[in-house]
Structures are given as C-alpha cells and as structure tokens.
Scaffold this motif. Structure first.
Motif, PDB file in Angstrom:
ATOM      1  N   MET A 142       0.853  -1.195   0.000  1.00 45.28           N
ATOM      2  CA  MET A 142       0.000   0.000   0.000  1.00 45.28           C
ATOM      3  C   MET A 142       0.879   1.232   0.000  1.00 45.28           C
ATOM      4  N   TYR A 143       0.393   2.267  -0.689  1.00 45.00           N
ATOM      5  CA  TYR A 143       1.046   3.578  -0.614  1.00 45.00           C
ATOM      6  C   TYR A 143       0.081   4.532   0.074  1.00 45.00           C
ATOM      7  N   ARG A 144       0.442   4.885   1.306  1.00 47.58           N
ATOM      8  CA  ARG A 144      -0.439   5.680   2.150  1.00 47.58           C
ATOM      9  C   ARG A 144      -1.763   4.939   2.363  1.00 47.58           C
ATOM     10  N   ASP A 145      -2.867   5.437   1.797  1.00 44.91           N
ATOM     11  CA  ASP A 145      -4.162   4.789   2.028  1.00 44.91           C
ATOM     12  C   ASP A 145      -4.691   4.053   0.794  1.00 44.91           C
ATOM     13  N   SER A 146      -3.890   3.902  -0.231  1.00 44.56           N
ATOM     14  CA  SER A 146      -4.340   3.230  -1.453  1.00 44.56           C
ATOM     15  C   SER A 146      -3.472   2.010  -1.735  1.00 44.56           C
ATOM     16  N   VAL A 147      -4.084   1.030  -2.359  1.00 41.71           N
ATOM     17  CA  VAL A 147      -3.385  -0.219  -2.674  1.00 41.71           C
ATOM     18  C   VAL A 147      -2.596  -0.054  -3.961  1.00 41.71           C
ATOM     19  N   VAL A 148      -1.309  -0.368  -3.882  1.00 44.06           N
ATOM     20  CA  VAL A 148      -0.470  -0.356  -5.084  1.00 44.06           C
ATOM     21  C   VAL A 148      -0.518  -1.719  -5.763  1.00 44.06           C
ATOM     22  N   ARG A 149      -0.450  -2.779  -4.955  1.00 48.78           N
ATOM     23  CA  ARG A 149      -0.526  -4.141  -5.496  1.00 48.78           C
ATOM     24  C   ARG A 149      -1.202  -5.033  -4.465  1.00 48.78           C
ATOM     25  N   HIS A 150      -2.199  -5.819  -4.900  1.00 52.72           N
ATOM     26  CA  HIS A 150      -2.904  -6.750  -4.017  1.00 52.72           C
ATOM     27  C   HIS A 150      -2.015  -7.943  -3.673  1.00 52.72           C
ATOM     28  N   SER A 151      -2.219  -8.477  -2.503  1.00 54.07           N
ATOM     29  CA  SER A 151      -1.498  -9.705  -2.117  1.00 54.07           C
ATOM     30  C   SER A 151      -2.088 -10.902  -2.854  1.00 54.07           C
ATOM     31  N   MET A 152      -1.225 -11.736  -3.378  1.00 54.59           N
ATOM     32  CA  MET A 152      -1.652 -12.962  -4.067  1.00 54.59           C
ATOM     33  C   MET A 152      -1.608 -14.095  -3.026  1.00 54.59           C
ATOM     34  N   VAL A 153      -2.797 -14.635  -2.699  1.00 50.10           N
ATOM     35  CA  VAL A 153      -2.872 -15.534  -1.535  1.00 50.10           C
ATOM     36  C   VAL A 153      -3.652 -16.810  -1.839  1.00 50.10           C
ATOM     37  N   LYS A 154      -3.504 -17.758  -0.873  1.00 47.29           N
ATOM     38  CA  LYS A 154      -4.308 -18.988  -0.846  1.00 47.29           C
ATOM     39  C   LYS A 154      -5.229 -18.906   0.370  1.00 47.29           C
ATOM     40  N   VAL A 155      -6.525 -19.139   0.137  1.00 49.90           N
ATOM     41  CA  VAL A 155      -7.530 -18.989   1.188  1.00 49.90           C
ATOM     42  C   VAL A 155      -8.045 -20.345   1.613  1.00 49.90           C
ATOM     43  N   ALA A 156      -8.167 -20.534   2.931  1.00 50.31           N
ATOM     44  CA  ALA A 156      -8.634 -21.821   3.467  1.00 50.31           C
ATOM     45  C   ALA A 156     -10.156 -21.839   3.513  1.00 50.31           C
ATOM     46  N   ASN A 157     -10.702 -23.077   3.232  1.00 48.68           N
ATOM     47  CA  ASN A 157     -12.137 -23.359   3.342  1.00 48.68           C
ATOM     48  C   ASN A 157     -12.957 -22.449   2.430  1.00 48.68           C
TER      49      ASN A 157
END
Length: 226
Positions: free
Chosen positions: A211-226
């Motif tokens: 994030m840069y200050r209050d805005s997202v620069v790049r989303h996290s690439m994740v694995k979500v359970a259930n």
C-alpha cells in the motif's frame, strides 16, 4: 296693453343688466384687495389680535404639512447615486468575484497536483516492487552457510535499506497470512480445505501486496482456506 308689456320687459332687462354689472364690479374689487366694510372689519380683527390663535394654528398646520411632504419625498423616492459611487460598487463587485474565482482555481489546482503526485508516486513504486521481490527471492534461496558470505550480507543490507526508504515515503506491506480474506487488499488465486484454519482465512501468501499511504499499489496474491 302690448305696448305696456313691452315697456315693462325692457325695464326688467335693464335692471337685470345693471345688477349683473354691479356684481362684477364687486368681484373685481375683492380680487384687488378691496373687500369693502367686511374686509376692513376682518383686517382690523386680525390687527387687534382677536383671530391670532387661528392664524397661529394655520401656520403650525402648514409647517406640519411641509414636514410631512418632506418625509414623503425622503422615504418615497430613493436619492439618485452618484456615477462615481456606482462605478466603485461595480468595480468592487467585479474584484470580489475574481478573487473568489481565483481561490476556487487555486484549490482545484492544488487538488489536481496532489492527485497527479499520488498517481506518479504509485507508478514509480509499482515499478520498484519487482526489484524488491527479486531481493527477497534471492535472500530466501541462500542457505545458512551462504548467509555468512559477505556478498549475501551486503545484499541483505541493501534490501533492508530499500525497505526502510519505502517505508519512510509511506509504502508498507499488506498483512496476509493468518488474516481474514479481504478482496480490497487480497487476491485469492487458490483455495484449500484445512480444518486447522478458520473460515475464509489466508493460509499462504504467494506474492506480497503493498500500500502507498491509504491506497493499494498491489494486491497480495494468496491462498484462502475453506
């Protein structure tokens, strides 16, 4: 008989003419200020002061009428403004409008400059993030023995300095592992069933988000359970 009647008619006409002439003479005399005995009596009465109160009341009434007339004239019609005063008011109004327009322009320009700065800064940060990713991959691939190598230690110091600099300008990583999935910050690319984890909890992070200050620069690439 006829002759007598004619004579009587002539006599009546002559008397009527004389009476009419006398009335006209009296009217002219009254207009010239000679009102006869009655007028003289009136003048003497005025001189003696018997009707002084009446004249005084008439004067007061006329004075009141004059004042009332002036008030009506004063409040009934607005005084006409001087051309110089009208020009001054016009120029003052124009100056006030121009100052308000300039203030709005300045605020709008400052907002646009701030937005342009934000966009430019996010663009630069987005281009730097792949370098950060490569630093992290290289350091994670080094073995424990290689971490004692001066070269690897030098790379680790450069990486830490880079992250400190990014943090100082307002760049920070997005927390992911163990956090509840939030589409505003995370990008789910995989799901897994894991009873040890709660519902909709991030089990693994493939790529860090920032994030840069209050805005997202790049989303996290994740694995979500259930």
């Amino acid at each position: 008989m006829v002759k007598e009647a004619v004579e009587e008619a002539r006599k009546a006409a002559s008397e009527a003419a004389d009476e009419l002439a006398g009335d006209q003479d009296k009217a002219e005399a009254s207009e010239d200020g000679y009102g006869g005995p009655d007028a003289a009596d009136t003048d003497s009465a005025d001189t003696d002061g018997t009707d002084g109160s009446a004249d005084s009341s008439m004067d007061e009434d006329s004075a009141e009428d004059d004042k009332a007339g002036k008030k009506v004239k004063k409040f009934g019609k607005k005084p006409k403004k001087d051309k110089k005063d009208e020009k001054i008011e016009e120029l003052t109004d124009r100056l006030t409008r121009q100052m308000a327009e300039f203030d709005n322009f300045r605020k709008r320009t400052d907002k646009e400059k701030s937005q342009m700065y934000e966009i430019g800064a996010k663009d630069i940060i987005e281009k730097i993030l792949p370098v950060v990713d490569n630093f992290e991959r290289g350091l994670d691939a080094a073995s424990e023995e290689e971490k004692e190598n001066p070269f690897v230690q030098g790379m680790d110091k450069i990486y830490k300095q880079l992250m400190t600099t990014l943090e100082e300008i307002g760049v920070k990583p997005i927390e992911a592992v163990g956090q509840e999935f939030n589409p505003d910050f995370h990008n789910a690319v995989m799901h897994v069933d894991d009873e040890a984890l709660g519902e909709n909890i991030i089990a693994e992070e493939f790529q860090k988000g920032y994030m840069y200050r209050d805005s997202v620069v790049r989303h996290s690439m994740v694995k979500v359970a259930n």
